[in-house]
Write a protein that holds these residues in place. Structure first.
Motif, PDB file in Angstrom:
ATOM      1  N   LYS A  17      63.566  28.561  25.900  1.00  0.00           N
ATOM      2  CA  LYS A  17      64.672  29.652  25.465  1.00  0.00           C
ATOM      3  C   LYS A  17      64.658  29.328  23.581  1.00  0.00           C
ATOM      4  CE  LYS A  17      65.512  32.050  29.301  1.00  0.00           C
ATOM      5  NZ  LYS A  17      66.402  33.149  30.179  1.00  0.00           N
TER       6      LYS A  17
ATOM      7  N   ARG B  47      58.305  37.942  27.593  1.00  0.00           N
ATOM      8  CA  ARG B  47      57.634  37.299  28.689  1.00  0.00           C
ATOM      9  C   ARG B  47      58.011  36.007  29.007  1.00  0.00           C
ATOM     10  NH1 ARG B  47      53.512  40.868  28.314  1.00  0.00           N
ATOM     11  NH2 ARG B  47      54.467  42.093  28.515  1.00  0.00           N
TER      12      ARG B  47
ATOM     13  N   ASN C 213      61.030  34.261  29.154  1.00  0.00           N
ATOM     14  CA  ASN C 213      61.696  34.504  30.691  1.00  0.00           C
ATOM     15  C   ASN C 213      60.830  34.175  32.361  1.00  0.00           C
ATOM     16  OD1 ASN C 213      63.962  35.841  29.860  1.00  0.00           O
ATOM     17  ND2 ASN C 213      63.237  37.687  29.518  1.00  0.00           N
ATOM     18  N   ARG C 214      59.452  34.689  31.849  1.00  0.00           N
ATOM     19  CA  ARG C 214      58.566  33.782  33.301  1.00  0.00           C
ATOM     20  C   ARG C 214      57.798  32.350  32.748  1.00  0.00           C
ATOM     21  NH1 ARG C 214      56.815  39.653  34.644  1.00  0.00           N
ATOM     22  NH2 ARG C 214      58.621  40.474  34.954  1.00  0.00           N
TER      23      ARG C 214
ATOM     24  N   GLU D 260      64.650  40.926  40.463  1.00  0.00           N
ATOM     25  CA  GLU D 260      66.091  41.538  39.831  1.00  0.00           C
ATOM     26  C   GLU D 260      67.377  41.167  40.490  1.00  0.00           C
ATOM     27  OE1 GLU D 260      66.650  44.926  37.217  1.00  0.00           O
ATOM     28  OE2 GLU D 260      63.738  45.474  36.938  1.00  0.00           O
TER      29      GLU D 260
END
Length: 92
Positions: A17, A70, A73-74, A91
């Motif tokens: 991040k 993407r 986050n993944r 989610e």
């Protein structure tokens, strides 16, 4: 014991991040430089000829950012298929 380790791994902040945020800022700065250079060359044109360029430049910067978001986050640059049919969802 393993559930505690799994929980600790999920609660740890990811290094992706902060690195992704820095990369996003660099991409936006690069895109602004490209846009300013292009707009500077088109400044003598009529407003109606400039308008599509402004619209395209205003929207197109999002597309290079999507794979980066993407990845942040993944952890993968590719789109992962969703679990369909089993009622499970990522989610929460």
């Amino acid at each position: 014991m393993t559930s505690e380790i799994d929980r600790d791994m999920k609660n740890r902040p990811s290094w992706r991040k902060p690195v992704g945020m820095i990369l996003i800022l660099l991409l936006i700065l690069l895109w602004c430089g490209i846009a300013v250079t292009l707009i500077d060359q088109l400044s003598d044109l009529n407003f109606w000829l400039q308008l599509p360029v402004y619209v395209i430049l205003g929207i197109a910067w999002i597309f290079p950012i999507k794979p980066l978001l993407r990845w942040m986050n993944r952890g993968s640059l590719r789109h992962l298929p969703e679990n369909k049919g089993n009622g499970a969802s990522d989610e929460t």
